[in-house]
Design an enzyme around this catalytic site. Structure first.
Site, short mmCIF file in Angstrom:
data_model
loop_
_atom_site.label_atom_id
_atom_site.label_comp_id
_atom_site.label_asym_id
_atom_site.label_seq_id
_atom_site.Cartn_x
_atom_site.Cartn_y
_atom_site.Cartn_z
N LYS A 48 8.76 -4.13 2.01
CA LYS A 48 8.58 -4.47 0.31
C LYS A 48 8.88 -5.81 -0.56
O LYS A 48 8.99 -6.63 -1.10
CB LYS A 48 10.12 -3.79 -0.20
CG LYS A 48 9.70 -2.30 0.28
CD LYS A 48 8.13 -1.86 0.14
CE LYS A 48 8.09 -1.09 -1.57
NZ LYS A 48 6.67 -0.90 -0.76
N THR A 51 3.97 -7.63 0.71
CA THR A 51 3.06 -7.32 2.15
C THR A 51 1.11 -6.86 1.68
O THR A 51 0.09 -7.74 2.09
CB THR A 51 3.20 -6.06 2.95
OG1 THR A 51 4.30 -6.14 2.91
CG2 THR A 51 2.67 -5.94 4.43
N THR A 52 1.53 -6.17 0.46
CA THR A 52 -0.39 -5.71 -0.49
C THR A 52 -0.60 -7.03 -0.75
O THR A 52 -2.06 -6.93 -0.73
CB THR A 52 -0.14 -4.75 -0.71
OG1 THR A 52 1.07 -4.15 -0.19
CG2 THR A 52 -1.43 -3.94 -1.41
N TRP A 53 0.38 -7.32 -1.04
CA TRP A 53 0.29 -8.75 -2.14
C TRP A 53 -0.66 -10.13 -1.10
O TRP A 53 -1.62 -10.24 -1.11
CB TRP A 53 0.77 -9.22 -3.26
CG TRP A 53 0.65 -10.33 -3.75
CD1 TRP A 53 -0.76 -11.37 -4.82
CD2 TRP A 53 1.61 -10.78 -4.66
NE1 TRP A 53 -0.38 -11.97 -5.31
CE2 TRP A 53 1.01 -11.99 -5.94
CE3 TRP A 53 3.23 -11.23 -4.92
CZ2 TRP A 53 1.93 -12.76 -6.13
CZ3 TRP A 53 3.51 -12.05 -5.57
CH2 TRP A 53 2.91 -13.26 -6.48
N THR A 107 2.35 -6.77 10.57
CA THR A 107 3.43 -6.23 11.46
C THR A 107 4.54 -6.43 10.67
O THR A 107 4.69 -7.35 9.36
CB THR A 107 3.80 -6.93 12.58
OG1 THR A 107 4.69 -6.29 12.80
CG2 THR A 107 4.45 -7.91 12.12
N HIS A 108 6.09 -5.91 10.63
CA HIS A 108 6.94 -5.29 9.86
C HIS A 108 7.87 -6.20 11.07
O HIS A 108 8.49 -6.10 10.73
CB HIS A 108 7.43 -4.50 9.47
CG HIS A 108 6.80 -3.99 7.89
ND1 HIS A 108 6.05 -5.12 6.94
CD2 HIS A 108 5.84 -2.87 7.08
CE1 HIS A 108 5.67 -4.11 6.06
NE2 HIS A 108 5.55 -2.93 6.54
N SER A 138 13.26 -2.73 -4.57
CA SER A 138 12.04 -2.18 -4.35
C SER A 138 12.17 -1.46 -3.22
O SER A 138 11.05 0.11 -2.80
CB SER A 138 11.43 -3.59 -4.12
OG SER A 138 9.41 -3.00 -3.69
N PHE A 229 -0.38 -8.98 -10.29
CA PHE A 229 -0.17 -7.80 -10.09
C PHE A 229 -0.58 -6.66 -10.91
O PHE A 229 -1.19 -5.46 -10.69
CB PHE A 229 1.27 -7.79 -10.28
CG PHE A 229 2.24 -6.37 -11.33
CD1 PHE A 229 2.36 -6.28 -9.30
CD2 PHE A 229 2.11 -6.25 -11.94
CE1 PHE A 229 3.31 -4.90 -9.70
CE2 PHE A 229 2.82 -4.81 -12.21
CZ PHE A 229 3.40 -4.54 -10.48
N MET A 232 -4.59 -5.65 -9.28
CA MET A 232 -4.18 -4.62 -8.30
C MET A 232 -3.69 -3.67 -8.67
O MET A 232 -3.72 -2.43 -7.45
CB MET A 232 -3.01 -5.60 -7.38
CG MET A 232 -3.54 -6.69 -6.92
SD MET A 232 -2.92 -8.04 -5.57
CE MET A 232 -2.26 -6.77 -4.49
N GLY A 259 6.75 -6.04 -9.59
CA GLY A 259 5.82 -6.90 -9.06
C GLY A 259 6.69 -8.34 -10.22
O GLY A 259 5.82 -9.23 -10.20
P1 A3P Z 1 8.45 -3.73 -6.63
O1 A3P Z 1 9.18 -2.51 -6.35
O2 A3P Z 1 9.66 -4.86 -7.27
O3 A3P Z 1 7.23 -4.00 -7.70
P2 A3P Z 1 4.77 -4.29 0.10
O4 A3P Z 1 3.57 -4.52 -0.26
O5 A3P Z 1 5.46 -5.49 0.87
O6 A3P Z 1 5.14 -3.39 0.16
O7 A3P Z 1 5.52 -5.02 -1.45
C1 A3P Z 1 5.68 -3.59 -2.58
C2 A3P Z 1 6.40 -5.17 -3.54
O8 A3P Z 1 4.96 -6.28 -3.71
C3 A3P Z 1 6.37 -4.17 -4.33
O9 A3P Z 1 7.76 -4.81 -5.61
C4 A3P Z 1 5.11 -4.13 -5.90
O10 A3P Z 1 4.91 -3.87 -7.24
C5 A3P Z 1 4.38 -5.94 -5.30
N1 A3P Z 1 3.51 -6.14 -5.37
C6 A3P Z 1 2.14 -6.23 -4.65
N2 A3P Z 1 1.52 -6.68 -5.47
C7 A3P Z 1 2.05 -7.61 -6.36
C8 A3P Z 1 0.87 -8.89 -7.02
N3 A3P Z 1 -0.05 -8.68 -7.05
N4 A3P Z 1 2.29 -9.28 -7.57
C9 A3P Z 1 3.36 -9.18 -7.47
N5 A3P Z 1 4.75 -8.27 -6.57
C10 A3P Z 1 3.17 -7.83 -5.94
#
Ligand code: A3P
Length: 295
Positions: A48, A51-53, A107-108, A138, A229, A232, A259
């Protein structure tokens, strides 16, 4: 109701004091003997933390800002997740083995559980850290909607579990401290979620340089836009909308939730905040790391 197979996967088991998904622990020797290559780039995060970002940012850089190429697969499948195991699907290790070099993996794992060959091969590591309070919030919402992680209980209960590191991938404090301590000994680019939020172009440029890439201004601007955000959240390749509801129930809480920086203020009571600050001081004592909690 959860199927028996899914219920089995909600179990967490400990490895050296760190809770991991039971299916990863079942596969532990294969994970530990993973053979890294010297041109691997490993994306490392505590859950959280963005990672995805950062995956989307890295992929956009790798694909020279080509949006269509980044649509080739859902984000979970673009970078093998090395400790991932959910039979009968191929494990993260198996997917990484099939991937041509130079590989980008993720990895985490905390530093002390990372397969040793990553250190031995002096790989590049890209670490993203997010302030503990927003990370906790999150993770709490994520565990509410993720049907293969344990139910988080009430916010009060979750607060205790998170502080005690009784969550998947263990203690936030140990994770962040561990990677921060090694950042000058290995090729680690250490980034903060809050910095990417404040000045995405600047941070994306750092990632680009770290990856040894050169992209012009216009491409960088495209990457900033496409990894926002808002974009995405709408993008089916990044927003997890293709994951079945029996695994991620986005009607409970969306994967792309808010986000933002500072949502913790909508969750922490004054008393929890004071207690957290006190615990943070103790657990992070001696570390030079500094987080931004508000933009
Ligand atoms: P929130 O739950 O605070 O919205 P992970 O990818 O490590 O699981 O993290 C997820 C968190 O990153 C979520 O936070 C998600 O909304 C946020 N996130 C994903 N893409 C993002 C982006 N482009 N900009 C900002 N936050 C992003």
């Amino acid at each position: 109701a959860l199927s028996t197979e899914l219920k089995k996967q909600t179990q967490l088991r400990e490895v050296a004091g760190v809770l991991l998904q039971a299916t990863s622990v079942d596969n532990w020797s294969q994970i530990q003997s993973f053979e890294a290559k010297s041109d691997d780039l490993l994306i490392c995060t505590y859950p959280k933390s963005g990672t995805t970002w950062i995956q989307e940012i890295v992929d956009m850089i790798e694909q020279n800002g080509n949006v269509e190429k980044c649509q080739r697969a859902i984000i979970q499948h673009r970078h093998p997740f090395i400790e991932w195991a959910r039979p009968p699907q191929p494990s993260g290790v198996e997917k990484a083995k099939m991937m041509p070099s130079p590989r980008i993996l993720r990895t985490h794992l905390p530093t002390r559980l990372l397969p040793p060959s990553f250190w031995d091969n002096n790989c590049k590591f890209l670490y993203v850290a997010r302030n503990a309070k927003d990370c906790m919030v999150s993770y709490y919402h994520f565990q509410r909607m993720n049907q293969v992680l344990p139910d988080p209980g009430t916010w009060e209960e979750y607060f205790e579990a998170f502080i005690n590191g009784e969550v998947a991938w263990g203690s936030w404090f140990d994770h962040v401290k561990g990677w921060w301590e090694l950042k000058d000994r290995y090729q680690i680019l250490f980034l903060f979620y809050e910095d990417i939020k404040r000045d995405p172009k600047h941070e994306i440029q750092k990632v680009m340089q770290f990856m040894g890439k050169h992209l012009d201004e216009a491409v960088l601007d495209t990457i900033v836009l496409e990894t926002s955000f808002e974009k995405m959240k709408e993008n089916p390749m990044t927003n997890r909308s293709t994951v079945p509801k029996s695994i991620l129930d986005q009607s409970i809480s969306p994967f792309m939730r808010k986000g933002t920086v500072g949502d913790w203020k909508n969750h922490f009571t004054v008393a929890q905040n004071e207690r957290f600050d006190e615990i943070y001081r103790k657990k992070m004592e001696g570390s030079s790391i500094n987080f931004c909690l508000d933009l």
